[in-house]
Design a protein around this motif. Structure first.
Motif, mmCIF file in Angstrom:
data_model
loop_
_atom_site.group_PDB
_atom_site.id
_atom_site.type_symbol
_atom_site.label_atom_id
_atom_site.label_comp_id
_atom_site.label_asym_id
_atom_site.label_seq_id
_atom_site.Cartn_x
_atom_site.Cartn_y
_atom_site.Cartn_z
ATOM 1 N N ASN A 43 0.782 -1.237 0.000
ATOM 2 C CA ASN A 43 0.000 0.000 0.000
ATOM 3 C C ASN A 43 0.815 1.288 0.000
ATOM 4 O OD1 ASN A 43 -2.453 -1.396 0.060
ATOM 5 N ND2 ASN A 43 -2.279 -1.683 2.257
ATOM 6 N N ARG A 44 2.128 1.160 0.114
ATOM 7 C CA ARG A 44 2.975 2.357 0.060
ATOM 8 C C ARG A 44 4.377 1.954 -0.379
ATOM 9 N NH1 ARG A 44 6.071 3.898 4.652
ATOM 10 N NH2 ARG A 44 6.085 2.298 6.241
ATOM 11 N N GLY A 45 5.136 2.940 -0.838
ATOM 12 C CA GLY A 45 6.485 2.679 -1.309
ATOM 13 C C GLY A 45 7.512 2.694 -0.198
ATOM 14 N N THR A 49 7.592 8.662 2.867
ATOM 15 C CA THR A 49 6.321 8.202 3.439
ATOM 16 C C THR A 49 5.746 7.069 2.599
ATOM 17 O OG1 THR A 49 4.974 9.749 2.155
ATOM 18 C CG2 THR A 49 5.771 10.514 4.311
ATOM 19 N N GLY A 50 6.174 7.026 1.317
ATOM 20 C CA GLY A 50 5.676 6.004 0.411
ATOM 21 C C GLY A 50 4.366 6.356 -0.254
ATOM 22 N N PHE A 51 3.858 7.557 0.046
ATOM 23 C CA PHE A 51 2.561 7.946 -0.500
ATOM 24 C C PHE A 51 2.640 8.998 -1.608
ATOM 25 C CE2 PHE A 51 1.467 6.590 3.882
ATOM 26 C CZ PHE A 51 0.713 5.484 3.531
ATOM 27 N N TYR A 52 3.644 9.856 -1.575
ATOM 28 C CA TYR A 52 3.699 10.899 -2.601
ATOM 29 C C TYR A 52 5.087 11.090 -3.211
ATOM 30 C CZ TYR A 52 5.705 14.038 0.887
ATOM 31 O OH TYR A 52 6.505 14.612 1.834
ATOM 32 N N ILE A 54 8.190 10.597 -5.413
ATOM 33 C CA ILE A 54 8.388 9.938 -6.697
ATOM 34 C C ILE A 54 9.596 10.563 -7.379
ATOM 35 C CG2 ILE A 54 6.785 11.463 -7.906
ATOM 36 C CD1 ILE A 54 5.982 9.077 -9.646
ATOM 37 N N GLY A 55 10.361 9.748 -8.087
ATOM 38 C CA GLY A 55 11.505 10.245 -8.840
ATOM 39 C C GLY A 55 12.499 11.003 -7.992
ATOM 40 N N THR A 56 12.719 12.287 -8.330
ATOM 41 C CA THR A 56 13.737 13.087 -7.644
ATOM 42 C C THR A 56 13.387 13.389 -6.186
ATOM 43 O OG1 THR A 56 12.755 15.134 -8.479
ATOM 44 C CG2 THR A 56 14.563 14.171 -9.760
ATOM 45 N N LEU A 57 12.135 13.194 -5.798
ATOM 46 C CA LEU A 57 11.780 13.390 -4.387
ATOM 47 C C LEU A 57 12.345 12.267 -3.517
ATOM 48 C CD1 LEU A 57 8.097 14.663 -4.663
ATOM 49 C CD2 LEU A 57 10.161 15.994 -4.188
ATOM 50 N N CYS A 58 12.771 11.187 -4.148
ATOM 51 C CA CYS A 58 13.494 10.128 -3.445
ATOM 52 C C CYS A 58 14.979 10.382 -3.684
ATOM 53 C CB CYS A 58 13.109 8.749 -3.970
ATOM 54 S SG CYS A 58 11.472 8.232 -3.485
ATOM 55 N N ASN A 59 15.663 10.878 -2.673
ATOM 56 C CA ASN A 59 17.070 11.229 -2.820
ATOM 57 C C ASN A 59 17.819 10.948 -1.526
ATOM 58 O OD1 ASN A 59 16.716 13.586 -1.114
ATOM 59 N ND2 ASN A 59 15.677 14.509 -2.878
ATOM 60 N N GLN A 60 19.056 11.419 -1.425
ATOM 61 C CA GLN A 60 19.880 11.122 -0.259
ATOM 62 C C GLN A 60 19.301 11.644 1.047
ATOM 63 O OE1 GLN A 60 20.519 12.664 -3.096
ATOM 64 N NE2 GLN A 60 22.607 13.310 -3.297
ATOM 65 N N THR A 61 18.426 12.605 0.995
ATOM 66 C CA THR A 61 17.852 13.161 2.217
ATOM 67 C C THR A 61 16.534 12.500 2.619
ATOM 68 O OG1 THR A 61 16.627 14.901 1.037
ATOM 69 C CG2 THR A 61 18.908 15.400 1.714
ATOM 70 N N THR A 62 16.034 11.627 1.779
ATOM 71 C CA THR A 62 14.748 10.981 2.032
ATOM 72 C C THR A 62 14.959 9.675 2.791
ATOM 73 O OG1 THR A 62 14.049 11.835 -0.122
ATOM 74 C CG2 THR A 62 12.603 10.254 0.930
ATOM 75 N N LEU A 64 14.464 5.873 3.961
ATOM 76 C CA LEU A 64 14.051 4.676 3.244
ATOM 77 C C LEU A 64 13.604 3.610 4.232
ATOM 78 C CD1 LEU A 64 17.030 4.361 0.731
ATOM 79 C CD2 LEU A 64 14.802 5.432 0.336
ATOM 80 N N CYS A 65 12.840 2.657 3.737
ATOM 81 C CA CYS A 65 12.456 1.517 4.565
ATOM 82 C C CYS A 65 13.702 0.676 4.849
ATOM 83 C CB CYS A 65 11.406 0.680 3.846
ATOM 84 S SG CYS A 65 11.996 -0.074 2.311
ATOM 85 N N SER A 66 13.626 -0.205 5.804
ATOM 86 C CA SER A 66 14.799 -1.002 6.165
ATOM 87 C C SER A 66 15.037 -2.172 5.220
ATOM 88 C CB SER A 66 14.664 -1.521 7.600
ATOM 89 O OG SER A 66 13.531 -2.355 7.702
ATOM 90 N N ASP A 67 13.995 -2.630 4.490
ATOM 91 C CA ASP A 67 14.143 -3.785 3.597
ATOM 92 C C ASP A 67 13.245 -3.632 2.375
ATOM 93 O OD1 ASP A 67 14.508 -6.225 2.373
ATOM 94 O OD2 ASP A 67 13.842 -7.416 4.083
ATOM 95 N N ALA A 68 13.802 -3.087 1.305
ATOM 96 C CA ALA A 68 13.022 -2.826 0.085
ATOM 97 C C ALA A 68 12.475 -4.105 -0.544
ATOM 98 C CB ALA A 68 13.882 -2.081 -0.929
ATOM 99 N N SER A 69 13.078 -5.243 -0.260
ATOM 100 C CA SER A 69 12.606 -6.496 -0.858
ATOM 101 C C SER A 69 11.233 -6.908 -0.334
ATOM 102 C CB SER A 69 13.612 -7.624 -0.611
ATOM 103 O OG SER A 69 13.620 -8.004 0.746
#
Length: 101
Positions: A43-45, A49-52, A54-62, A64-69
């Motif tokens: 339900n989220r990325g 937050t995983g809700f909004y 996208i692309g460049t908004l995901c960067n070194q300052t964002t 991340l979850c502990s396990d993307a898998s």
């Protein structure tokens, strides 16, 4: 309609190879049955937050979850590498056929 347009383009440009693969069916299966594929979050990325984000908004300052898998989506729109692998494997026979012909 897209497939018809691609067929027309192929006729207009006979020296090219245009292929269509419907990957959405594979992705939809993962979304509808995440546990069958070992995912715990659909339900989220993984990014932010995983809700909004996208692309460049995901960067070194964002954050991340502990396990993307465990996530179907990397950000609010894009599948994770693991999800892409599942989609690829599900369509591999079609891809191989396109490459061989």
């Amino acid at each position: 309609m897209l497939q018809e347009e691609l067929e027309d383009l192929q006729k207009e440009h006979p020296g090219t190879r245009i292929a269509y693969i419907d990957f959405e069916e594979s992705l939809l299966d993962v979304i509808q049955k995440p546990k069958d594929y070992g995912f715990t979050q659909v339900n989220r990325g993984c990014c932010g937050t995983g809700f909004y984000e996208i692309g460049t908004l995901c960067n070194q300052t964002t954050p991340l979850c502990s396990d993307a898998s465990k996530y179907v989506f990397w950000d609010a729109a894009h599948p994770t590498e693991r999800t892409y692998r599942i989609i690829f494997e599900d369509n591999r026979a079609v891809i191989d056929d396109i490459i061989r012909s």
